[in-house]
Motif scaffolding. Sequence first.
Motif, PDB file in Angstrom:
ATOM      1  N   PRO A 209      48.413  41.456  51.267  1.00 10.50           N
ATOM      2  CA  PRO A 209      49.508  40.678  51.865  1.00 10.50           C
ATOM      3  C   PRO A 209      50.745  40.685  50.970  1.00 10.50           C
ATOM      4  O   PRO A 209      50.653  40.663  49.745  1.00 10.50           O
ATOM      5  N   CYS A 210      51.908  40.704  51.591  1.00 10.23           N
ATOM      6  CA  CYS A 210      53.163  40.601  50.853  1.00 10.23           C
ATOM      7  C   CYS A 210      53.489  39.120  50.615  1.00 10.23           C
ATOM      8  O   CYS A 210      52.736  38.224  50.996  1.00 10.23           O
ATOM      9  N   GLU A 211      54.632  38.887  49.989  1.00 14.91           N
ATOM     10  CA  GLU A 211      54.952  37.520  49.574  1.00 14.91           C
ATOM     11  C   GLU A 211      55.156  36.595  50.775  1.00 14.91           C
ATOM     12  O   GLU A 211      54.707  35.445  50.770  1.00 14.91           O
ATOM     13  N   ARG A 212      55.811  37.050  51.828  1.00 11.59           N
ATOM     14  CA  ARG A 212      56.032  36.206  52.999  1.00 11.59           C
ATOM     15  C   ARG A 212      54.744  35.979  53.776  1.00 11.59           C
ATOM     16  O   ARG A 212      54.540  34.903  54.360  1.00 11.59           O
ATOM     17  N   GLU A 213      53.884  36.971  53.799  1.00 12.03           N
ATOM     18  CA  GLU A 213      52.593  36.784  54.478  1.00 12.03           C
ATOM     19  C   GLU A 213      51.709  35.810  53.718  1.00 12.03           C
ATOM     20  O   GLU A 213      50.907  35.094  54.331  1.00 12.03           O
ATOM     21  N   GLU A 214      51.830  35.778  52.393  1.00 11.19           N
ATOM     22  CA  GLU A 214      51.056  34.819  51.622  1.00 11.19           C
ATOM     23  C   GLU A 214      51.479  33.384  51.900  1.00 11.19           C
ATOM     24  O   GLU A 214      50.685  32.459  51.775  1.00 11.19           O
ATOM     25  N   VAL A 216      52.313  32.076  54.794  1.00 12.61           N
ATOM     26  CA  VAL A 216      51.831  31.572  56.085  1.00 12.61           C
ATOM     27  C   VAL A 216      50.325  31.757  56.260  1.00 12.61           C
ATOM     28  O   VAL A 216      49.795  31.405  57.308  1.00 12.61           O
ATOM     29  N   MET A 217      49.635  32.304  55.270  1.00 12.94           N
ATOM     30  CA  MET A 217      48.201  32.542  55.423  1.00 12.94           C
ATOM     31  C   MET A 217      47.428  31.228  55.256  1.00 12.94           C
ATOM     32  O   MET A 217      47.878  30.280  54.617  1.00 12.94           O
ATOM     33  N   ASP A 218      46.223  31.198  55.844  1.00 10.58           N
ATOM     34  CA  ASP A 218      45.346  30.022  55.755  1.00 10.58           C
ATOM     35  C   ASP A 218      44.355  30.135  54.601  1.00 10.58           C
ATOM     36  O   ASP A 218      43.922  29.104  54.077  1.00 10.58           O
ATOM     37  N   GLY A 219      43.978  31.345  54.236  1.00 14.34           N
ATOM     38  CA  GLY A 219      43.009  31.530  53.160  1.00 14.34           C
ATOM     39  C   GLY A 219      43.100  32.917  52.572  1.00 14.34           C
ATOM     40  O   GLY A 219      43.669  33.839  53.170  1.00 14.34           O
ATOM     41  N   LEU A 220      42.540  33.067  51.354  1.00 11.04           N
ATOM     42  CA  LEU A 220      42.584  34.337  50.637  1.00 11.04           C
ATOM     43  C   LEU A 220      41.211  34.636  50.061  1.00 11.04           C
ATOM     44  O   LEU A 220      40.554  33.743  49.513  1.00 11.04           O
ATOM     45  N   LEU A 221      40.781  35.873  50.216  1.00 13.19           N
ATOM     46  CA  LEU A 221      39.496  36.332  49.676  1.00 13.19           C
ATOM     47  C   LEU A 221      39.765  37.510  48.755  1.00 13.19           C
ATOM     48  O   LEU A 221      40.354  38.514  49.170  1.00 13.19           O
ATOM     49  N   MET A 222      39.326  37.400  47.475  1.00 15.68           N
ATOM     50  CA  MET A 222      39.515  38.459  46.488  1.00 15.68           C
ATOM     51  C   MET A 222      38.152  39.001  46.079  1.00 15.68           C
ATOM     52  O   MET A 222      37.295  38.241  45.600  1.00 15.68           O
ATOM     53  N   ILE A 223      37.949  40.290  46.259  1.00 14.85           N
ATOM     54  CA  ILE A 223      36.690  40.956  45.929  1.00 14.85           C
ATOM     55  C   ILE A 223      36.966  42.009  44.872  1.00 14.85           C
ATOM     56  O   ILE A 223      37.797  42.908  45.078  1.00 14.85           O
ATOM     57  N   ALA A 224      36.308  41.900  43.729  1.00 16.68           N
ATOM     58  CA  ALA A 224      36.414  42.902  42.661  1.00 16.68           C
ATOM     59  C   ALA A 224      35.195  43.812  42.732  1.00 16.68           C
ATOM     60  O   ALA A 224      34.049  43.338  42.671  1.00 16.68           O
ATOM     61  N   MET A 225      35.420  45.108  42.843  1.00 13.93           N
ATOM     62  CA  MET A 225      34.338  46.072  43.077  1.00 13.93           C
ATOM     63  C   MET A 225      34.670  47.366  42.356  1.00 13.93           C
ATOM     64  O   MET A 225      35.855  47.673  42.118  1.00 13.93           O
ATOM     65  N   ASN A 226      33.660  48.141  41.998  1.00 16.53           N
ATOM     66  CA  ASN A 226      33.881  49.463  41.422  1.00 16.53           C
ATOM     67  C   ASN A 226      33.529  50.526  42.457  1.00 16.53           C
ATOM     68  O   ASN A 226      33.104  50.224  43.579  1.00 16.53           O
ATOM     69  N   LYS A 227      33.723  51.781  42.064  1.00 13.43           N
ATOM     70  CA  LYS A 227      33.513  52.857  43.025  1.00 13.43           C
ATOM     71  C   LYS A 227      32.036  53.064  43.356  1.00 13.43           C
ATOM     72  O   LYS A 227      31.721  53.776  44.320  1.00 13.43           O
ATOM     73  N   HIS A 228      31.135  52.451  42.593  1.00 13.61           N
ATOM     74  CA  HIS A 228      29.704  52.541  42.897  1.00 13.61           C
ATOM     75  C   HIS A 228      29.259  51.458  43.873  1.00 13.61           C
ATOM     76  O   HIS A 228      28.060  51.234  44.040  1.00 13.61           O
ATOM     77  N   ARG A 229      30.199  50.761  44.507  1.00 10.94           N
ATOM     78  CA  ARG A 229      29.934  49.678  45.469  1.00 10.94           C
ATOM     79  C   ARG A 229      29.186  48.516  44.841  1.00 10.94           C
ATOM     80  O   ARG A 229      28.372  47.867  45.480  1.00 10.94           O
ATOM     81  N   GLU A 230      29.489  48.249  43.611  1.00 10.77           N
ATOM     82  CA  GLU A 230      28.916  47.093  42.924  1.00 10.77           C
ATOM     83  C   GLU A 230      29.973  45.991  42.869  1.00 10.77           C
ATOM     84  O   GLU A 230      31.061  46.197  42.315  1.00 10.77           O
ATOM     85  N   ILE A 231      29.652  44.849  43.436  1.00  9.71           N
ATOM     86  CA  ILE A 231      30.590  43.732  43.449  1.00  9.71           C
ATOM     87  C   ILE A 231      30.564  43.067  42.081  1.00  9.71           C
ATOM     88  O   ILE A 231      29.537  42.562  41.628  1.00  9.71           O
ATOM     89  N   CYS A 232      31.710  43.056  41.413  1.00  8.97           N
ATOM     90  CA  CYS A 232      31.825  42.451  40.083  1.00  8.97           C
ATOM     91  C   CYS A 232      32.147  40.969  40.155  1.00  8.97           C
ATOM     92  O   CYS A 232      31.645  40.177  39.355  1.00  8.97           O
ATOM     93  N   SER A 233      32.987  40.570  41.088  1.00 13.82           N
ATOM     94  CA  SER A 233      33.316  39.157  41.276  1.00 13.82           C
ATOM     95  C   SER A 233      33.863  38.985  42.681  1.00 13.82           C
ATOM     96  O   SER A 233      34.383  39.933  43.291  1.00 13.82           O
ATOM     97  N   ILE A 234      33.763  37.763  43.177  1.00 11.85           N
ATOM     98  CA  ILE A 234      34.279  37.433  44.500  1.00 11.85           C
ATOM     99  C   ILE A 234      34.756  35.986  44.447  1.00 11.85           C
ATOM    100  O   ILE A 234      34.104  35.121  43.857  1.00 11.85           O
ATOM    101  N   GLN A 235      35.906  35.735  45.033  1.00  2.92           N
ATOM    102  CA  GLN A 235      36.478  34.399  45.008  1.00  2.92           C
ATOM    103  C   GLN A 235      37.228  34.152  46.300  1.00  2.92           C
ATOM    104  O   GLN A 235      37.988  35.011  46.762  1.00  2.92           O
TER     105      GLN A 235
END
Length: 440
Positions: A209-214, A216-235
Amino acid sequence: MKDTPLSNCERDFLLKAIEEKKRLDGRQTYDYRKIKITFGTDYGCCFVDLGKTRVMAQVSCELVAPKENRPNEGIMFFNIELSPMASPAFEQGRQSELSVKLNRQLERCLRNSKCIDTESLCVVSGEKVWQIRVDVHMLNHDGNLMDAASIAAITALYHFRRPDVGIQGDEVTVYSPEERDPIPLSIYHMPISVSFSFFQQGTYLLVDPCEREERVMDGLLMIAMNKHREICSIQSSGGIMLLKEQVMRCSKIASVKVSEITELINKALVNDKKARKAGGRCGYAESMPQERITALKMDETPVEMTDVTETANDIVQKAEAPPQTVPSPVVPVPGVGLVGQGLQNTWGLEEDEDEEEEDDDGDEEQEEEVAKMEEEQHGKEQSSGGDVVEISDSEEEEVIILQPETPHRGPKNAGSTVDQKGAATSKKRQKKQPLQPETS
């Protein structure tokens, strides 16, 4: 200085565009903005441009005493600085809620995921270890700071070289880059954060999302992952509840984006390595675009061109017929122009017609008034039944109607009569001399 608030019209426009699956910059729902990775002159300096969002990461190191509970491991330290240069909403020298959140997420993404071998940073067990410090500076804020910061931090760590160390007895010698080549860090994998914004309680989803979309958004999901499809963190942040299917869908999208960004980072590292070996230009000066201030140049905005022909045909069919064009003026001689050559001249005719219509209306009104007056006079004559004398004065051209008085029988009015001929005088004489009865 505070940031300019978003008006209700802009908010409604953004939400309506998101409902129609359209974005301000012409991207699709799952598209990232253009990512550009450049490096500074020193090792460990990286610039990342994510659209208009610009981030700089700088890695440094020093020898310190290890922690008591981990004597054989090095120390990783992360710091994100939000300066007023990036956005007027940021304040200097004060940690905001956003900076604390970004710091914690970056530590979970890089340090808690064990992507760096901290044991390789140990020089003397329990005495000397390397402390790696990553400083991330926000140069321009246009949304999605977390993704840009994670890309800049991991790329700077890959690009960083620490000095070589020699140990002789109790002495620790740190060699300069001229004496010995610096050593890269031991990194196992490359975790990258991908942000998803949700609108209208999770009904609509956008990537990057860009700054204006942020705003008006209701929620944000951040997923940290590597190329081996291993989820490092999620918030997840914001007052929104996500379903299991939504989280799984976001993880699949993140796996594709992480693999693409990883390939881009590897290509940037290889190109920088080749440029340094060849002795070409590298560093901050090379990362700046070579543009002139006076050049009339601007970025092209992508526009949907799928239904342009059909839309144009519909507009042409619904549009009214164009008015008849007047021929251009003819100039027979320089300095002389003829307007309307070959056409009928109608100048002044419209005014004459209007005057004639007004005259006709005035004549009709006068005729109607005269007819009414004649009818009233005729009615009065019939009602009175007596003789009526009409006198016309040539000077004033007015008609005066006098009704004679009826004679009354009695001793007082027996001999009084009215001379009708004497009463028939002009209007002016009536005003000066009133009628007098004749005596017998």
